[in-house]
Write a protein that holds these residues in place. Sequence first.
Motif, PDB file in Angstrom:
ATOM      1  N   TRP A 283       0.581  -1.156   0.216  1.00 45.12           N
ATOM      2  CA  TRP A 283       0.199   0.036   0.171  1.00 45.12           C
ATOM      3  C   TRP A 283       0.969   1.280   0.204  1.00 45.12           C
ATOM      4  O   TRP A 283       0.304   1.940  -0.980  1.00 45.12           O
ATOM      5  CB  TRP A 283      -1.124  -0.293   1.166  1.00 45.12           C
ATOM      6  N   THR A 284       1.709   1.393   0.658  1.00 44.17           N
ATOM      7  CA  THR A 284       2.954   2.114   0.432  1.00 44.17           C
ATOM      8  C   THR A 284       3.404   2.671  -0.588  1.00 44.17           C
ATOM      9  O   THR A 284       4.106   3.815  -1.707  1.00 44.17           O
ATOM     10  CB  THR A 284       3.613   2.056   1.707  1.00 44.17           C
ATOM     11  N   LEU A 285       3.852   1.830  -1.184  1.00 41.70           N
ATOM     12  CA  LEU A 285       4.256   1.336  -2.871  1.00 41.70           C
ATOM     13  C   LEU A 285       3.540   2.495  -3.409  1.00 41.70           C
ATOM     14  O   LEU A 285       3.813   2.649  -4.399  1.00 41.70           O
ATOM     15  CB  LEU A 285       4.596   0.725  -2.791  1.00 41.70           C
ATOM     16  N   GLN A 286       1.980   1.980  -3.768  1.00 45.98           N
ATOM     17  CA  GLN A 286       1.244   2.430  -4.283  1.00 45.98           C
ATOM     18  C   GLN A 286       1.281   4.443  -3.975  1.00 45.98           C
ATOM     19  O   GLN A 286       1.245   5.014  -5.225  1.00 45.98           O
ATOM     20  CB  GLN A 286      -0.512   2.085  -4.081  1.00 45.98           C
ATOM     21  N   LEU A 287       1.170   4.742  -2.851  1.00 49.41           N
ATOM     22  CA  LEU A 287       1.093   6.231  -2.595  1.00 49.41           C
ATOM     23  C   LEU A 287       2.908   6.865  -2.550  1.00 49.41           C
ATOM     24  O   LEU A 287       2.757   8.053  -3.434  1.00 49.41           O
ATOM     25  CB  LEU A 287       0.937   6.186  -1.255  1.00 49.41           C
ATOM     26  N   THR A 288       3.791   5.971  -3.089  1.00 48.73           N
ATOM     27  CA  THR A 288       5.057   6.651  -3.112  1.00 48.73           C
ATOM     28  C   THR A 288       5.244   7.019  -4.580  1.00 48.73           C
ATOM     29  O   THR A 288       5.874   7.117  -5.378  1.00 48.73           O
ATOM     30  CB  THR A 288       6.192   6.099  -3.030  1.00 48.73           C
ATOM     31  N   ALA A 289       4.310   5.784  -5.380  1.00 51.24           N
ATOM     32  CA  ALA A 289       4.402   5.585  -6.733  1.00 51.24           C
ATOM     33  C   ALA A 289       3.838   6.556  -7.335  1.00 51.24           C
ATOM     34  O   ALA A 289       3.738   7.249  -8.142  1.00 51.24           O
ATOM     35  CB  ALA A 289       4.220   4.147  -7.201  1.00 51.24           C
ATOM     36  N   ALA A 290       2.444   6.959  -6.813  1.00 54.72           N
ATOM     37  CA  ALA A 290       1.552   8.166  -6.819  1.00 54.72           C
ATOM     38  C   ALA A 290       2.886   9.450  -6.840  1.00 54.72           C
ATOM     39  O   ALA A 290       2.670  10.003  -8.136  1.00 54.72           O
ATOM     40  CB  ALA A 290       0.165   8.103  -6.884  1.00 54.72           C
ATOM     41  N   LEU A 291       3.520   9.972  -6.172  1.00 62.80           N
ATOM     42  CA  LEU A 291       4.400  10.755  -5.509  1.00 62.80           C
ATOM     43  C   LEU A 291       4.984  10.425  -6.945  1.00 62.80           C
ATOM     44  O   LEU A 291       5.352  11.947  -7.678  1.00 62.80           O
ATOM     45  CB  LEU A 291       4.838  10.528  -4.683  1.00 62.80           C
ATOM     46  N   ARG A 292       5.780   9.405  -7.179  1.00 63.87           N
ATOM     47  CA  ARG A 292       6.996   9.530  -8.397  1.00 63.87           C
ATOM     48  C   ARG A 292       5.712   9.986  -9.338  1.00 63.87           C
ATOM     49  O   ARG A 292       6.772  10.490 -10.623  1.00 63.87           O
ATOM     50  CB  ARG A 292       7.548   8.227  -8.246  1.00 63.87           C
ATOM     51  N   ASN A 293       5.138   9.958  -9.969  1.00 62.68           N
ATOM     52  CA  ASN A 293       4.505   9.597 -11.352  1.00 62.68           C
ATOM     53  C   ASN A 293       4.168  11.776 -11.479  1.00 62.68           C
ATOM     54  O   ASN A 293       3.518  11.865 -12.145  1.00 62.68           O
ATOM     55  CB  ASN A 293       3.402   8.787 -11.203  1.00 62.68           C
ATOM     56  N   VAL A 294       3.858  12.090 -10.103  1.00 60.10           N
ATOM     57  CA  VAL A 294       4.167  14.191 -10.412  1.00 60.10           C
ATOM     58  C   VAL A 294       4.543  14.187 -11.483  1.00 60.10           C
ATOM     59  O   VAL A 294       4.595  15.247 -11.734  1.00 60.10           O
ATOM     60  CB  VAL A 294       3.650  14.280  -8.809  1.00 60.10           C
ATOM     61  N   ASN A 295       5.864  13.666 -11.740  1.00 62.18           N
ATOM     62  CA  ASN A 295       6.744  14.279 -12.119  1.00 62.18           C
ATOM     63  C   ASN A 295       7.346  14.565 -13.570  1.00 62.18           C
ATOM     64  O   ASN A 295       7.519  15.693 -13.916  1.00 62.18           O
ATOM     65  CB  ASN A 295       7.993  13.554 -11.390  1.00 62.18           C
ATOM     66  N   CYS A 296       5.330  13.758 -14.033  1.00 65.14           N
ATOM     67  CA  CYS A 296       5.624  13.885 -14.968  1.00 65.14           C
ATOM     68  C   CYS A 296       5.077  14.904 -15.226  1.00 65.14           C
ATOM     69  O   CYS A 296       4.487  15.712 -16.708  1.00 65.14           O
ATOM     70  CB  CYS A 296       4.177  12.556 -15.531  1.00 65.14           C
ATOM     71  N   GLY A 297       4.248  15.396 -14.108  1.00 59.84           N
ATOM     72  CA  GLY A 297       3.668  17.271 -14.727  1.00 59.84           C
ATOM     73  C   GLY A 297       4.080  18.730 -14.325  1.00 59.84           C
ATOM     74  O   GLY A 297       4.138  19.331 -14.395  1.00 59.84           O
ATOM     75  N   LEU A 298       5.425  17.761 -13.363  1.00 59.51           N
ATOM     76  CA  LEU A 298       6.370  19.000 -12.866  1.00 59.51           C
ATOM     77  C   LEU A 298       7.449  19.175 -13.582  1.00 59.51           C
ATOM     78  O   LEU A 298       8.033  20.568 -14.097  1.00 59.51           O
ATOM     79  CB  LEU A 298       7.072  18.263 -12.064  1.00 59.51           C
ATOM     80  N   ASP A 299       7.551  18.186 -15.345  1.00 56.25           N
ATOM     81  CA  ASP A 299       9.119  18.452 -15.890  1.00 56.25           C
ATOM     82  C   ASP A 299       8.579  19.957 -16.989  1.00 56.25           C
ATOM     83  O   ASP A 299       9.297  20.826 -17.067  1.00 56.25           O
ATOM     84  CB  ASP A 299       9.781  17.482 -16.882  1.00 56.25           C
ATOM     85  N   PRO A 300       7.054  19.257 -17.400  1.00 52.99           N
ATOM     86  CA  PRO A 300       6.955  20.494 -18.117  1.00 52.99           C
ATOM     87  C   PRO A 300       7.784  22.295 -17.578  1.00 52.99           C
ATOM     88  O   PRO A 300       7.503  23.238 -18.558  1.00 52.99           O
ATOM     89  CB  PRO A 300       5.457  19.938 -18.820  1.00 52.99           C
ATOM     90  N   VAL A 301       7.345  22.322 -16.538  1.00 51.67           N
ATOM     91  CA  VAL A 301       6.791  23.546 -15.799  1.00 51.67           C
ATOM     92  C   VAL A 301       8.199  23.764 -14.967  1.00 51.67           C
ATOM     93  O   VAL A 301       8.614  24.841 -15.783  1.00 51.67           O
ATOM     94  CB  VAL A 301       6.481  23.450 -13.989  1.00 51.67           C
ATOM     95  N   VAL A 302       9.415  22.798 -14.553  1.00 47.87           N
ATOM     96  CA  VAL A 302      10.765  23.178 -14.792  1.00 47.87           C
ATOM     97  C   VAL A 302      11.626  22.993 -15.754  1.00 47.87           C
ATOM     98  O   VAL A 302      12.667  24.272 -15.817  1.00 47.87           O
ATOM     99  CB  VAL A 302      10.719  21.912 -13.969  1.00 47.87           C
TER     100      VAL A 302
END
Length: 348
Positions: A283-302
């Motif tokens: 279950w914790t892996l699901q949460l940390t994987a969701a945080l990892r996938n936020v990178n998809c939306g951050l990269d265009p901004v950065v």
Amino acid sequence: MASTQADPGSLPLSVDLCLPHVPGRAACLTLCLFYAALLVLGVLGNGLALCLACRGGKKINSAGVYLVHLALSHLLWTSALPGTIIYYARGFHWPFGDGLCRLTAFLVSANAYGGVYLSMCLSVDRYLAVVRAHGRPRPRSAHQAGLVCAAVWSLVLLQTVPLLWTPLAEPAAGKPTCVEHVGAEPTLGLPLPALLACAIGFCGPVGVMLLCYVAMASKLHRAAQGSPRARRRGLPRRACLLSLLGLVAVGLCFGPYHLHLFQFTVRAALRPPSCAERRAFAWTLQLTAALRNVNCGLDPVVYFFTSTRDRKWLLRVLKLRAFSSSGPGEKLLQKQGGRLGVLAHKEV
């Protein structure tokens, strides 16, 4: 990942008989909405980033090649999100078969590894531009950057292609599930491959990015002390800032996932984990994987929208569209307002 009504503490410690726990309906709905929002942001952000990078009249350089590959990687990953959203909306029930489950896991892992490696390449490219600007010839042409990207994707394929022939759709509690986030579950008896994956896929690239940032910051600090003119130059300073932002984004998004995977793999190598620990890890892996996938939306901004030139181009396009969509009366008022503003400025 399937639900079960059995008491976690009463389940055997055997790996084969320990069924993972599926969260309640509220948690599944939260994950569903989260990935739906990420799908919209990922498609819009990375699609616009590609338009900015490949617009007519703009000569693409080595950094642009890396950014285009990064945006393409994220867009390819978003193609797997509809199935993931349906999976969570149905309460961790995977209706698409084992083949699409393997493909989803492959796209998720390829985007994760590719994103980290390409971010590292961008940091090295900026390091060469700032620190080694007057040194020996450096691989910063678009053609050479394309060769580096080909090597990066070859490494990514070596790490992720085995997922395409690994069974990942598992029936549990009477319904099929999909292990779309491959963690330490397949490597409990082989901790070394999991640790190597953490080292190659996260620790190594982050270490290179950190060294590049420290070297650039030191170079710019020495240049600013020795020359007031260098202190006023914004381009090297912005390159250093963007490298720092990229490093922070990678660390915040990918750090918790890999640290969680690392600590569980080490503990599992020392002693077999209990069923409750395995369920908590999943279950914790699901949460940390969701945080990892936020990178998809951050990269265009950065990497794109912090560029002054790209921001000006985007604002100019938006203003032109807003002006063309207004009626004739509104256009006349805008022209008159602009003239009155010029007259007022001259009187002052």
